[in-house]
Design an enzyme around this catalytic site. Structure first.
Site, mmCIF file in Angstrom:
data_model
loop_
_atom_site.group_PDB
_atom_site.id
_atom_site.type_symbol
_atom_site.label_atom_id
_atom_site.label_comp_id
_atom_site.label_asym_id
_atom_site.label_seq_id
_atom_site.Cartn_x
_atom_site.Cartn_y
_atom_site.Cartn_z
ATOM 1 N N ASP A 103 26.545 13.699 56.676
ATOM 2 C CA ASP A 103 27.366 14.095 55.796
ATOM 3 C C ASP A 103 28.220 15.396 56.409
ATOM 4 O O ASP A 103 27.669 16.329 56.829
ATOM 5 C CB ASP A 103 26.655 14.399 54.625
ATOM 6 C CG ASP A 103 27.631 14.479 53.217
ATOM 7 O OD1 ASP A 103 28.712 14.171 53.098
ATOM 8 O OD2 ASP A 103 27.176 15.506 52.236
ATOM 9 N N GLY A 108 29.027 21.422 44.264
ATOM 10 C CA GLY A 108 28.131 22.358 43.885
ATOM 11 C C GLY A 108 28.373 22.242 42.138
ATOM 12 O O GLY A 108 29.032 21.320 41.659
ATOM 13 N N HIS A 140 33.550 12.930 46.375
ATOM 14 C CA HIS A 140 32.561 14.001 46.681
ATOM 15 C C HIS A 140 32.310 14.916 45.597
ATOM 16 O O HIS A 140 33.142 14.993 44.593
ATOM 17 C CB HIS A 140 33.114 14.861 47.864
ATOM 18 C CG HIS A 140 32.934 14.025 49.186
ATOM 19 N ND1 HIS A 140 32.065 14.785 50.235
ATOM 20 C CD2 HIS A 140 33.594 12.960 49.551
ATOM 21 C CE1 HIS A 140 32.198 13.792 51.068
ATOM 22 N NE2 HIS A 140 32.858 12.936 50.909
ATOM 23 N N GLY A 197 29.675 15.118 43.303
ATOM 24 C CA GLY A 197 29.300 14.182 42.024
ATOM 25 C C GLY A 197 28.650 14.859 41.155
ATOM 26 O O GLY A 197 28.406 14.715 39.963
ATOM 27 N N THR A 198 27.914 16.020 41.314
ATOM 28 C CA THR A 198 27.112 16.714 40.318
ATOM 29 C C THR A 198 27.980 17.600 39.392
ATOM 30 O O THR A 198 29.083 18.089 39.846
ATOM 31 C CB THR A 198 26.402 18.163 41.198
ATOM 32 O OG1 THR A 198 25.334 17.401 42.018
ATOM 33 C CG2 THR A 198 25.540 18.921 40.232
ATOM 34 N N THR A 200 23.848 18.266 44.761
ATOM 35 C CA THR A 200 23.383 19.387 44.329
ATOM 36 C C THR A 200 22.232 19.399 43.295
ATOM 37 O O THR A 200 21.386 19.878 42.940
ATOM 38 C CB THR A 200 24.665 20.608 43.808
ATOM 39 O OG1 THR A 200 25.375 20.803 44.957
ATOM 40 C CG2 THR A 200 23.858 21.842 43.153
HETATM 41 O O1 G3H Z 1 28.772 15.582 50.321
HETATM 42 C C1 G3H Z 1 28.218 15.755 49.385
HETATM 43 C C2 G3H Z 1 28.709 15.629 48.097
HETATM 44 O O2 G3H Z 1 30.182 15.711 47.959
HETATM 45 C C3 G3H Z 1 27.698 16.381 47.078
HETATM 46 O O3 G3H Z 1 28.330 17.304 46.229
HETATM 47 O O4 G3H Z 1 26.655 18.567 45.747
HETATM 48 O O5 G3H Z 1 28.677 18.650 44.237
HETATM 49 O O6 G3H Z 1 26.842 16.945 44.131
HETATM 50 P P1 G3H Z 1 27.753 17.876 44.915
HETATM 51 ZN ZN ZN Z 2 30.933 16.297 49.959
#
Ligand code: G3H
Ligand code: ZN
Length: 292
Positions: free
Chosen positions: A88, A187, A214, A216-217, A239
Site C-alpha cells: 500500500d 486517518g 482511500h 475508508g475510516t 485507521t
Molecule cells: O491506503 C490506506 C487507506 O486509504 C486507509 O485509510 O486509514 O483513513 O482508513 P484510513
Molecule cells: Zn490510502
C-alpha cells in the site's frame, strides 16, 4: 482443514474483475502484524468474501518483507476465499520491485506527489516490471488528503482527481486499478466527510479501470453504498483497524491480572475484534458470498 481448496495469492486485477458489473467493492484492509492479518482473513472467511490484505512499506519493514509474504501466503493457503496481498502507498520504486520479487500479488505505486508526466513514467516503469511476476499495479491520480504513514497531505494540498486526466493516465500506464481523490481523507475525519459524488460519477463514466476509494475510516455507511453504486471497486480501511487493535490490547492490559504472562491472552481478542470490523465492512461493501 476438511476439503479446503489450496489457493495461492490472487492478483488485484483478478479479485476486482466482477466488482463493477455485479455492483460490489472488495475491502482493502491494512495490517501490521499476525493478529490483525489473521483477524481480517477470519472475518472474510465468515462472510465468504474475497479480501485484500494491505501492508504499507512501514508494516513490511516492521514484519520483514519475506516474512510478510510467507505469513499471508500461509494464511491464504489455509482458507477457501480469494486473498490478494497488496503493497500500500509505496513511494520507493526499488522497494516496490523488491516486494514484487518477494511475491506480493499487487502493489500500489504512490507517485501522486509528482507531476502528471512523472507520475505516468514512474507508474509505467512499475507496471512493466510487475508484468513478468504476474503482479497487479494500483496508482494514484490527484492527492488524497490526511496522513498515511509518513505521507502527509494538508487540506490545502489535497487535490481532487480531474476526470480529463484519467483516460491518458490509465491508457499509457496500463494500471489495474486507479486511486482517485474526491474528498475522502486518510486517518480520522475532523468533520463529516464531504465526498464529491458528481466527480466520482464523471470519472467512472470515462474509464473502465477499477476505481479505489482511500481513507475508508469514518465514511458513513450510506456514502460507502453510494460510492459502490457509482463505480468504486476497492475500498481501503486502515485507521479503524489500528484503533480496534490497540483498544483491544489496552482493554486486556487493564483487565488481566499482572501475574498473567501468556501473551496469547492479551492478543487473541485483537483477532476477534478485527474480524468483527471486517465483517461489518464486507456487508456494507456488498462482497459477502462473492468469493469466486
Ligand atoms: O491506503 C490506506 C487507506 O486509504 C486507509 O485509510 O486509514 O483513513 O482508513 P484510513
Ligand atoms: Zn490510502
Amino acid at each position: 482443514m476438511g476439503d479446503v481448496k489450496m489457493r495461492g495469492l490472487v492478483t488485484l486485477k483478478e479479485i476486482l474483475k466482477n466488482t463493477r458489473k455485479e455492483g460490489y467493492a472488495v475491502g482493502g484492509f491494512n495490517f501490521n502484524s499476525y493478529e490483525d492479518a489473521q483477524g481480517i482473513i477470519n472475518g472474510a472467511v465468515e462472510k465468504n468474501s474475497p479480501v485484500i490484505l494491505m501492508a504499507s512499506m512501514g508494516a513490511c519493514k516492521y514484519i520483514g518483507l519475506h516474512q510478510t509474504v510467507g505469513m499471508i501466503k500461509g494464511m491464504a493457503a489455509s482458507v477457501d476465499i480469494p486473498v490478494c496481498l497488496h503493497l500500500d502507498h509505496a513511494t520507493d520504486k526499488e522497494f516496490i520491485k523488491e516486494a514484487i520479487k518477494a511475491g506480493f500479488s499487487s502493489v500500489m505505486i504512490d507517485a501522486s506527489e509528482k507531476d502528471y508526466e512523472t507520475n505516468i513514467r514512474d507508474t509505467k516503469e512499475i507496471v512493466d516490471f510487475a508484468k513478468a511476476y504476474n503482479c497487479s499495479v494500483e496508482s494514484e491520480l490527484g492527492k488524497v488528503g490526511g496522513k498515511e504513514e509518513n505521507i502527509v497531505v494538508s487540506e490545502k494540498d489535497a487535490l481532487f482527481t480531474k476526470a480529463a486526466d484519467v483516460p491518458r493516465f490509465v491508457e499509457e500506464t496500463g494500471i489495474d486499478a486507479l486511486a482517485i481523490a474526491f474528498g475522502s481523507v486518510h486517518g480520522f475525519y475532523k468533520s463529516e466527510p464531504k465526498l464529491d459524488f458528481e466527480r466520482l460519477e464523471e470519472i467512472s463514466k470515462i474509464t473502465d479501470c477499477p476505481l479505489v476509494l482511500h481513507g475508508g475510516t469514518g465514511i458513513p455507511v450510506e456514502d460507502f453504498k453510494k460510492c459502490v453504486t457509482l463505480g468504486i471497486s476497492k475500498i481501503n480501511v486502515g485507521t479503524e483497524l489500528k484503533k480496534t487493535y490497540t483498544d483491544a490490547v489496552r482493554k486486556m492490559c487493564n483487565e488481566l491480572p499482572e501475574k498473567e504472562v501468556d501473551p496469547r491472552k492479551y492478543m487473541a481478542p485483537v483477532k476477534v475484534a478485527c474480524a468483527e470490523v471486517v465483517k461489518g465492512k464486507i456487508e456494507v461493501f456488498g462482497s459477502a458470498n462473492k468469493s469466486l
